[in-house]
Design a protein around this motif. Sequence first.
Motif, mmCIF file in Angstrom:
data_model
loop_
_atom_site.group_PDB
_atom_site.id
_atom_site.type_symbol
_atom_site.label_atom_id
_atom_site.label_comp_id
_atom_site.label_asym_id
_atom_site.label_seq_id
_atom_site.Cartn_x
_atom_site.Cartn_y
_atom_site.Cartn_z
ATOM 1 N N HIS A 93 68.737 50.991 42.483
ATOM 2 C CA HIS A 93 70.157 50.276 41.752
ATOM 3 C C HIS A 93 70.038 51.392 40.825
ATOM 4 N N PHE A 94 70.919 52.053 40.441
ATOM 5 C CA PHE A 94 70.638 53.301 39.751
ATOM 6 C C PHE A 94 71.117 52.680 37.510
ATOM 7 N N GLN A 95 70.808 53.009 37.320
ATOM 8 C CA GLN A 95 70.911 52.897 35.235
ATOM 9 C C GLN A 95 71.130 54.310 34.785
ATOM 10 N N VAL A 96 72.457 54.354 35.076
ATOM 11 C CA VAL A 96 72.869 56.354 33.983
ATOM 12 C C VAL A 96 73.238 55.803 32.280
ATOM 13 N N MET A 111 78.020 60.398 36.488
ATOM 14 C CA MET A 111 78.743 59.235 36.494
ATOM 15 C C MET A 111 79.660 58.651 37.752
ATOM 16 N N SER A 112 79.919 59.717 37.786
ATOM 17 C CA SER A 112 81.204 60.940 38.926
ATOM 18 C C SER A 112 81.106 60.604 40.067
ATOM 19 N N LEU A 113 79.238 61.416 40.086
ATOM 20 C CA LEU A 113 78.846 61.299 41.166
ATOM 21 C C LEU A 113 78.796 60.330 41.997
ATOM 22 N N LEU A 114 77.989 59.036 41.366
ATOM 23 C CA LEU A 114 77.875 57.920 41.873
ATOM 24 C C LEU A 114 79.383 57.028 42.486
ATOM 25 N N ASP A 122 79.223 48.775 37.848
ATOM 26 C CA ASP A 122 78.687 47.198 38.656
ATOM 27 C C ASP A 122 78.812 46.099 39.330
ATOM 28 N N HIS A 123 78.893 47.075 41.260
ATOM 29 C CA HIS A 123 79.147 46.423 42.352
ATOM 30 C C HIS A 123 78.607 47.268 42.973
ATOM 31 N N ALA A 124 77.951 46.579 43.971
ATOM 32 C CA ALA A 124 76.884 46.796 44.916
ATOM 33 C C ALA A 124 78.161 47.471 46.052
ATOM 34 N N SER A 131 74.258 50.808 43.825
ATOM 35 C CA SER A 131 74.442 49.942 42.924
ATOM 36 C C SER A 131 74.466 51.169 41.869
ATOM 37 N N TRP A 132 75.170 50.760 40.949
ATOM 38 C CA TRP A 132 75.527 51.083 39.367
ATOM 39 C C TRP A 132 75.949 50.851 38.369
ATOM 40 N N GLU A 133 75.193 51.009 37.211
ATOM 41 C CA GLU A 133 75.531 50.838 36.141
ATOM 42 C C GLU A 133 75.224 52.040 34.503
#
Length: 223
Positions: A93-96, A111-114, A122-124, A131-133
Amino acid sequence: MSVRRLSKTQPASFAFTPENLEKAKWWMAKFPPGRQQSAVIAVLWIVQKQEGWVPEPALKVVADLLGMAVIRVFEVVTFYTMFQLEPVGKTAHFQVCGTTPCALRGAGDLMSLLKSEIGPKDHASADGAFSWEEVECMGACANAPMAAINDYYYEDLTPDSLKAILDEFRKGGHPKPGSAIGRHGAVAEGGPLTLTDPALYDGSRARPLDKLPNVPEPASEPA
């Protein structure tokens, strides 16, 4: 702060594993009798480490365990962004960080890459692996842009280095946390610019002391 809501999809129940229940009780025992509610953050963290997130049925279990109202547990879990309120990626889970220093150094590109590699924030992902947020400042401004991935900080990121980290996770690896450019702590890029002479801090210039200052004289022995 944005409003944080519980996931619309919830399991029917929650129970601690025997091992994690013992951990929760260990945390509770750190506080005086009648103050077990002070362990709520630690106990919620145990829930998240067990499930990967904090499902709604766990709130009542935690409230009953600590002897507090469910609404009080709800207030804590929705206030602290360290708690995930819906399932996150099982692999990573990535928190940027999107706060100003990281934003100025390219967090938007991360964030664009993820978004292109994993999907909407905010969704798997479709396979449930990632997932990332976007989050607020996590205190690594000197090494911006950065992201917390699972339990570790990854700093001085670029889209290429973040893509390499994501690819390593996909292969089953464990990317090394820290600076992507090999920076030690928050030292300047290219190496330290101050205190470059060890004699300034290694004590070699100090005069030897015959006695420590301000130490009282030992009491004389009675005759």
